[in-house]
Design a protein around this motif. Structure first.
Motif, PDB file in Angstrom:
ATOM      1  N   SER A  52      35.589 -39.707  58.701  1.00 12.97           N
ATOM      2  CA  SER A  52      35.442 -38.597  59.010  1.00 12.97           C
ATOM      3  C   SER A  52      35.024 -37.327  58.024  1.00 12.97           C
ATOM      4  CB  SER A  52      36.667 -38.063  59.968  1.00 12.97           C
ATOM      5  OG  SER A  52      37.039 -38.699  61.106  1.00 12.97           O
ATOM      6  N   ARG A  53      34.417 -36.322  58.341  1.00 14.31           N
ATOM      7  CA  ARG A  53      34.354 -35.187  57.420  1.00 14.31           C
ATOM      8  C   ARG A  53      34.371 -33.860  58.167  1.00 14.31           C
ATOM      9  NH1 ARG A  53      34.740 -38.803  54.405  1.00 14.31           N
ATOM     10  NH2 ARG A  53      33.506 -39.317  52.585  1.00 14.31           N
ATOM     11  N   GLU A  69      31.648 -36.804  42.087  1.00 15.55           N
ATOM     12  CA  GLU A  69      31.615 -37.311  43.460  1.00 15.55           C
ATOM     13  C   GLU A  69      31.835 -35.916  44.189  1.00 15.55           C
ATOM     14  OE1 GLU A  69      35.013 -38.961  46.649  1.00 15.55           O
ATOM     15  OE2 GLU A  69      35.179 -39.199  44.453  1.00 15.55           O
ATOM     16  N   HIS A  70      30.967 -35.984  45.407  1.00 12.49           N
ATOM     17  CA  HIS A  70      30.811 -34.762  46.209  1.00 12.49           C
ATOM     18  C   HIS A  70      31.341 -35.184  47.499  1.00 12.49           C
ATOM     19  CE1 HIS A  70      27.471 -36.263  48.565  1.00 12.49           C
ATOM     20  NE2 HIS A  70      26.702 -36.318  47.377  1.00 12.49           N
ATOM     21  N   TYR A  71      31.498 -34.050  48.518  1.00 13.47           N
ATOM     22  CA  TYR A  71      32.354 -34.469  49.718  1.00 13.47           C
ATOM     23  C   TYR A  71      31.555 -35.393  50.773  1.00 13.47           C
ATOM     24  CZ  TYR A  71      35.125 -33.331  53.749  1.00 13.47           C
ATOM     25  OH  TYR A  71      36.016 -33.473  54.974  1.00 13.47           O
ATOM     26  N   LEU A  72      30.148 -35.572  50.677  1.00 12.68           N
ATOM     27  CA  LEU A  72      29.569 -36.248  51.732  1.00 12.68           C
ATOM     28  C   LEU A  72      28.955 -37.523  51.299  1.00 12.68           C
ATOM     29  CD1 LEU A  72      27.088 -33.067  53.179  1.00 12.68           C
ATOM     30  CD2 LEU A  72      29.300 -34.258  53.910  1.00 12.68           C
ATOM     31  N   GLU A  73      29.746 -38.159  50.250  1.00 11.43           N
ATOM     32  CA  GLU A  73      29.454 -39.517  49.708  1.00 11.43           C
ATOM     33  C   GLU A  73      30.657 -40.344  50.005  1.00 11.43           C
ATOM     34  OE1 GLU A  73      28.646 -40.435  45.519  1.00 11.43           O
ATOM     35  OE2 GLU A  73      29.175 -38.048  45.360  1.00 11.43           O
ATOM     36  N   LEU A  74      30.854 -41.617  49.834  1.00  9.08           N
ATOM     37  CA  LEU A  74      31.884 -42.413  49.925  1.00  9.08           C
ATOM     38  C   LEU A  74      32.897 -42.009  48.719  1.00  9.08           C
ATOM     39  CD1 LEU A  74      30.957 -45.630  51.353  1.00  9.08           C
ATOM     40  CD2 LEU A  74      31.722 -43.931  52.729  1.00  9.08           C
ATOM     41  N   SER A  75      34.141 -42.088  49.088  1.00  6.00           N
ATOM     42  CA  SER A  75      35.177 -41.966  48.193  1.00  6.00           C
ATOM     43  C   SER A  75      35.583 -43.355  47.690  1.00  6.00           C
ATOM     44  CB  SER A  75      36.375 -41.203  48.708  1.00  6.00           C
ATOM     45  OG  SER A  75      37.190 -42.268  49.634  1.00  6.00           O
ATOM     46  N   ALA A  76      36.105 -43.574  46.612  1.00  5.86           N
ATOM     47  CA  ALA A  76      36.545 -45.061  46.074  1.00  5.86           C
ATOM     48  C   ALA A  76      37.505 -45.596  47.049  1.00  5.86           C
ATOM     49  CB  ALA A  76      37.479 -45.018  44.785  1.00  5.86           C
ATOM     50  N   SER A  90      29.856 -33.506  61.429  1.00  2.82           N
ATOM     51  CA  SER A  90      28.593 -32.629  61.695  1.00  2.82           C
ATOM     52  C   SER A  90      27.822 -32.264  60.439  1.00  2.82           C
ATOM     53  CB  SER A  90      29.387 -31.668  62.315  1.00  2.82           C
ATOM     54  OG  SER A  90      30.192 -31.526  63.574  1.00  2.82           O
ATOM     55  N   TYR A  91      27.952 -32.958  59.490  1.00  3.90           N
ATOM     56  CA  TYR A  91      27.006 -33.156  58.363  1.00  3.90           C
ATOM     57  C   TYR A  91      26.534 -34.362  58.064  1.00  3.90           C
ATOM     58  CZ  TYR A  91      29.976 -28.954  57.775  1.00  3.90           C
ATOM     59  OH  TYR A  91      30.884 -27.687  58.072  1.00  3.90           O
ATOM     60  N   PRO A  92      25.336 -34.455  57.401  1.00  2.00           N
ATOM     61  CA  PRO A  92      24.711 -35.777  57.019  1.00  2.00           C
ATOM     62  C   PRO A  92      25.447 -36.204  55.927  1.00  2.00           C
ATOM     63  CG  PRO A  92      23.336 -33.960  56.344  1.00  2.00           C
ATOM     64  CD  PRO A  92      24.393 -33.419  57.307  1.00  2.00           C
ATOM     65  N   TRP A 142      26.601 -42.076  64.666  1.00  9.99           N
ATOM     66  CA  TRP A 142      26.691 -40.674  64.296  1.00  9.99           C
ATOM     67  C   TRP A 142      27.182 -40.112  65.505  1.00  9.99           C
ATOM     68  CZ3 TRP A 142      25.158 -35.953  65.897  1.00  9.99           C
ATOM     69  CH2 TRP A 142      25.603 -34.929  65.301  1.00  9.99           C
ATOM     70  N   ILE A 143      28.472 -39.412  65.651  1.00 14.01           N
ATOM     71  CA  ILE A 143      29.051 -38.649  66.750  1.00 14.01           C
ATOM     72  C   ILE A 143      29.228 -37.401  66.331  1.00 14.01           C
ATOM     73  CG2 ILE A 143      29.941 -40.718  67.522  1.00 14.01           C
ATOM     74  CD1 ILE A 143      32.888 -39.799  66.888  1.00 14.01           C
ATOM     75  N   GLY A 144      29.061 -36.581  65.246  1.00 10.07           N
ATOM     76  CA  GLY A 144      29.185 -35.230  64.901  1.00 10.07           C
ATOM     77  C   GLY A 144      30.825 -34.945  65.346  1.00 10.07           C
ATOM     78  N   GLY A 145      30.718 -33.522  65.736  1.00  3.10           N
ATOM     79  CA  GLY A 145      31.976 -33.233  66.391  1.00  3.10           C
ATOM     80  C   GLY A 145      32.071 -33.226  67.930  1.00  3.10           C
ATOM     81  N   PRO A 146      32.991 -34.167  68.220  1.00  2.00           N
ATOM     82  CA  PRO A 146      32.662 -34.389  69.809  1.00  2.00           C
ATOM     83  C   PRO A 146      33.330 -33.391  70.925  1.00  2.00           C
ATOM     84  CG  PRO A 146      34.328 -35.927  68.987  1.00  2.00           C
ATOM     85  CD  PRO A 146      33.972 -34.977  67.845  1.00  2.00           C
ATOM     86  N   GLY A 147      34.016 -32.548  70.346  1.00  2.00           N
ATOM     87  CA  GLY A 147      34.826 -31.406  71.214  1.00  2.00           C
ATOM     88  C   GLY A 147      35.880 -32.012  72.135  1.00  2.00           C
ATOM     89  N   GLU A 148      36.060 -31.315  73.444  1.00  2.00           N
ATOM     90  CA  GLU A 148      37.327 -31.751  73.923  1.00  2.00           C
ATOM     91  C   GLU A 148      37.069 -33.102  74.685  1.00  2.00           C
ATOM     92  OE1 GLU A 148      39.788 -29.724  77.578  1.00  2.00           O
ATOM     93  OE2 GLU A 148      39.202 -28.584  76.015  1.00  2.00           O
ATOM     94  N   THR A 149      35.878 -33.668  75.100  1.00  2.00           N
ATOM     95  CA  THR A 149      35.891 -35.036  76.110  1.00  2.00           C
ATOM     96  C   THR A 149      34.971 -35.725  75.397  1.00  2.00           C
ATOM     97  OG1 THR A 149      34.339 -33.955  77.453  1.00  2.00           O
ATOM     98  CG2 THR A 149      36.713 -33.944  78.267  1.00  2.00           C
ATOM     99  N   GLY A 150      34.227 -35.520  74.223  1.00  2.00           N
ATOM    100  CA  GLY A 150      33.404 -36.200  73.816  1.00  2.00           C
ATOM    101  C   GLY A 150      33.620 -37.755  73.244  1.00  2.00           C
ATOM    102  N   MET A 151      34.977 -37.854  73.080  1.00  2.00           N
ATOM    103  CA  MET A 151      35.353 -39.538  72.560  1.00  2.00           C
ATOM    104  C   MET A 151      35.158 -40.343  73.828  1.00  2.00           C
ATOM    105  SD  MET A 151      36.037 -39.657  69.603  1.00  2.00           S
ATOM    106  CE  MET A 151      36.777 -38.863  68.114  1.00  2.00           C
TER     107      MET A 151
END
Length: 917
Positions: free
Chosen positions: A189-190, A212-219, A243-245, A261-270
């Motif tokens: 998640s991001r 390292e920036h936020y949109l790449e994998l951490s160690a 919600s970010y590439p 990729w599911i983005g931010g699914p909101g209330e029932t998106g899961m």
């Protein structure tokens, strides 16, 4: 014996005095938050049955949006869908700490209420997929928690990439996981948020590395993937809850079999995720961003972040109330029109031959804009094509040649003739799109895409100062995405068409000509050109520069432009606002109605626009409620008063590429707002995702203005069926959070301003009935957008024909967001609950107030606000407060009188005793 008089205690005086001071503070607070308290205690009569009915519809639409917005990026060897007849696949292991704390939305005014969000495990269960509860318990017991806080006064976003260290996974847990299922699902998640910062480019203070920036994998995430890979599961599925590439080059290592990729699914998106994994739903989403291997390789990244004028530091506070240093920031949009795919799809094109260096392109871009896979295969072809009377019409025939029902997206791009040294043009630009209905195997549908030739004209900011449609060969391309061509047709323009003062575009009310010459830069900015990539690409850009005295002076000059004007007439014509319902904006009857509104009433209407429009007694204008936001009803400062359904993030809706679904969302959302007694919604948010790292990108739609504009138009069209107005926002060029609320100065050329940043708003205003707009924090050039007459009057109202009202964003800084300058430019009122007096009562000032009042009253008169009856001119809570004040003051007065009397008696008694009498 004479009775002894007791000495009156001063403690009681101190207590009463303190209570009076507290009461005074309460009164001041009640004045500051008048709108909020009024909404909290004086809501309209709500039909609870209607509220629940609209909520049920909303939850269904949220799930449908997520179903069509999920993008399948990878599916090696048909890994998905899962085999629902195999217990080893209906049972799955879910790895990743965020599986128990998914990101459903974002943080800030654009976020949804997540109290009722369907958890990941529950969403999978709805489709018959059972997550390993032992793993779930392991994460719940890990002691990790997020500090993200979206409570009032706190827009804290925790950008830590929370993950349990692989050393914590014991052998028994891993062995049990292998026995439980043949499938491993890795959930990463991001999050993003509104605040003073954008996504981190340096993770060193957040548990990561400086490079390292936020949109790449951490160690830790890399180690988790390696651990799962070493366990030899039959299937490894990655779910990207962002919600970010993200940078996904690691997918080429062969450790992941399928990626969603599911983005931010909101209330029932899961629930939708479960349906896609199970094969009940065929994914049909397409990317609305370019997925570069290196997200920092976009030229816009060279001018993104904390750039500021030296010597402008000042003491400030973060949104969390912590001490901070503020700056007068600036940003140079030196990339010009080359934003997102317009850069990546043009950078490696030979200007003479039009050939693409595929090796160089493939080394830079992993997934193009408009990319997405399906469980079936489709075939597309151009069935019909015509250019008549300036309109391009392309009919694409789409056939499902696979064995699974599904939907497909039709994308049409234009390649315009480019002359080296001429007007800048991207190699391909999205011109139109559509989506099929559900096609069964063997089924076909014809999808018609239309647009006008004038829509693909380019703005010549250097020479002609207007839109120009160059002579030459145009290629209209039916494409799988922004890179892969399916079919095309060519059209030749024999002569150049110049849309100047004498030849306006048919969609404009007045000619679109140069209006932002002063925005090109306070210094000479070299804008990126495809004629010389290396020579114009921004390099080694300094983060500070000196401001000229002229530029610096504008930051503190809030003097309204003074013009000669006659005084207004105030006269009672016996009209009510209800008499003007349905009347045209320029109906003469408005002049008579406006003459009834006093200066004091206009000042309150303009200065108290926070989450409401105020009562105007003289014309019996009712109070109306306006609330956030783009992803569902959000009462930012009184969250317990309204509880709406949370929609997906904006980027998920855009990823559906479905205009009709956007309209369905608007209609459903609008019905829910109406059921709650709400007349206006601060949204949709439709700014361009200039870079991948913009903090508020989660609530924006895309890096592309065309898809952004049509998604917003669909939302507004749906809302209009319920007479609820939308404040489309943020107008304009609010593309980063850093230094934004301090009025960041934004420099760009007019071609980029119009073709990239104003275009979504232009599409929305011209294609649907928009009656409300929100201006933005930033400056356009060195002028606050709310004080920009070229923006709000000349372009919005003049060129596009907008009829309605413009509100500011929330004024954190009470100086530069100036009400007097705003009303003269076309910004009609201020989004504040603490009030802003309109001090300029000159003739010109009063005329400007009257024009602003016209805009507001016209919008409210044609909304559902006229159907509600919140209360009379004074809300009842104010009567209660007045009563408490009177009782307190009278009571305190009586107390002080008695205390003073007793004190005198005591002093007299002491005096008598001292004299022996």
């Amino acid at each position: 014996m004479e009775k002894k008089v007791k000495k009156p205690k001063k403690t009681s005086v101190v207590i009463i005095s303190i209570l009076l001071v507290v009461l005074l503070a309460v009164n001041v607070a009640c004045g500051m938050f008048y709108n909020v308290i009024t909404q909290f205690f004086s809501k309209a009569n709500i039909d609870e049955e209607a509220v629940e009915k609209t909520a049920q519809s909303a939850r269904s639409v949220v799930e449908q949006i997520e179903e069509e917005g999920i993008v399948m990026l990878q599916n090696e060897n048909d890994t998905l869908p899962l085999d629902m007849n195999s217990e080893k696949e209906t049972n799955i292991n879910i790895f990743g700490w965020s599986s128990i704390s998914p990101v459903y939305s974002g943080v800030g005014s654009g976020a949804g209420n997540m109290d009722n969000a369907v958890p990941l495990f529950e969403g999978l269960e709805s489709a018959g997929i059972h997550g390993n509860t032992e793993l779930k318990q392991f994460y719940e017991d890990s002691g990790i928690s997020s500090k993200t806080n979206d409570a009032y006064g706190s827009f804290n976003t925790d950008y830590t990439k929370h993950q349990v260290d692989v050393s914590e996974y014991n052998d028994e847990l891993l062995q049990n996981s292998k026995e439980y299922s043949d499938v491993a699902l890795i959930f990463l998640s991001r999050i993003g948020g509104e605040g003073e910062k954008d996504l981190p480019l340096d993770m060193s203070e957040l548990g990561g590395a400086a490079d390292e920036h936020y949109l790449e994998l951490s160690a830790e995430e890399k180690e988790l993937i390696d651990m799962v890979d070493s366990m030899d599961f039959e299937k490894v599925v990655l779910v990207i809850n962002s919600s970010y590439p993200m940078e996904l080059g690691f997918l080429g290592e062969g450790k992941i079999d399928a990626t969603l990729w599911i983005g931010g699914p909101g209330e029932t998106g899961m629930n939708a995720l479960g349906s896609v994994l199970a094969g009940e739903v065929n994914p049909s989403g397409r990317t609305v961003n370019t997925y570069a291997y290196d997200l920092t390789s976009a030229p816009a990244m060279e001018n993104f972040g904390n750039f500021y004028y030296s010597g402008t530091e000042f003491e400030s506070e973060t949104w969390a109330g912590e001490p901070a240093t503020g700056y007068q920031g600036y940003v140079d949009y030196a990339e010009g029109i080359y934003v997102g795919y317009r850069y990546y799809e043009t950078r490696w094109v030979d200007n003479e031959t039009g050939e693409v260096d595929e090796d160089a392109y493939r080394a830079a871009v992993q997934y193009p804009f408009g990319y997405g896979l399906s469980y079936t295969e489709f075939e597309q072809e151009i069935q019909d094509y015509s250019v008549e009377d300036g309109e391009v019409k392309i009919t694409a025939k789409v056939t499902n040649i696979g064995d699974t029902a599904g939907k497909d997206v039709v994308q049409v791009y234009t390649t315009s003739p480019y002359i080296v040294g001429g007007i800048e043009k991207a190699h391909v630009v999205l011109s139109g799109f559509g989506k099929t209905k559900m096609l069964e195997p063997g089924g076909s549908e014809s999808v018609e895409i239309t647009f006008n030739l004038e829509d693909i004209a380019s703005f010549d900011y250097i020479d002609k100062g207007c839109y120009v449609l160059d002579a030459g060969e145009y290629e209209f391309k039916l494409m799988k995405n922004a890179h892969e061509i399916i079919d095309s047709r060519t059209y030749t323009m024999d002569e150049t068409i110049v849309y100047d003062e004498n030849n306006k575009r048919s969609s404009d009310e007045i000619p679109a000509v140069t209006r932002f010459k002063d925005v090109e830069g306070d210094v000479k900015i070299t804008y990126v050109s495809r004629a010389d990539w290396e020579g114009t690409y921004p390099k080694d850009v300094p983060h500070q520069r000196e401001a000229s005295p002229e530029i610096a002076a504008q930051w503190t000059d809030f003097t309204p432009t003074e013009t000669e004007a006659e005084d207004i007439v105030v006269k009672d014509h016996g009209l009510k606002l209800a008499d003007l319902v349905g009347k045209a904006y320029d109906d003469p009857m408005w002049d008579e109605l406006l003459e009834q509104v006093t200066v004091e009433e206009m000042s309150k209407l303009i200065g108290w626009g926070g989450f409401a429009t105020q009562v105007v007694e003289s014309v019996e204008k009712p109070y109306s409620v306006d609330l956030d936001g783009p992803a569902g009803i959000k009462a930012l400062v009184n969250e317990t008063a309204y509880e709406g359904v949370s929609y997906t993030t904006g980027v998920v809706l855009a990823s559906t590429w479905n205009k009709e679904l956007a309209e369905d969302m608007g209609e459903c959302f609008g019905a829910e707002a109406a059921a709650w007694g709400i007349s206006g919604i601060y949204g949709p948010s439709m700014n361009i995702q200039r870079t991948a790292f913009g903090g508020r990108n989660y609530e924006y739609y895309s890096e592309d203005p065309v898809i952004s504009g049509y998604m917003a138009a669909g939302i507004v069209t749906g809302f209009n069926t319920n007479n609820v107005y939308n404040y489309i926002k943020h107008f304009a060029m609010y593309n980063q959070c850093t230094n934004a609320v301090d009025g960041i100065t934004t420099w760009s050329n007019e071609q980029a301003i119009r073709e990239i940043y104003l275009k979504p708003f232009e599409i929305a205003v011209k294609n649907t009935d928009v009656h409300a707009v929100m201006s933005s924090y930033n400056r356009i050039g060195n002028t606050w957008t709310g004080a920009s007459k070229p923006l709000l009057t000349d372009v919005l109202r003049g060129e596009w024909g907008f009829e309605g009202m413009v509100i500011s964003d929330w004024p954190f800084d009470d100086s530069y967001m100036n009400a007097e300058q705003g009303i003269r430019a076309g910004n009609d009122f201020i989004l504040t609950t603490t009030g802003r007096d309109v001090k300029d009562t000159s003739n010109a000032g009063k005329q400007a107030m009257r024009e602003a009042t016209h805009h507001i009253l016209y919008t409210v008169a044609n909304s559902n606000a006229m159907e509600f009856n919140y209360y009379g001119p004074t809300p009842y809570w104010l009567y209660i407060l007045i009563a408490v004040d009177v009782i307190a003051v009278v009571g305190a007065g009586v107390f002080y009188w008695k205390w003073r009397k007793n004190w005198k008696n005591f002093k007299k008694n002491v005096h008598v005793g001292e004299n022996g009498k």
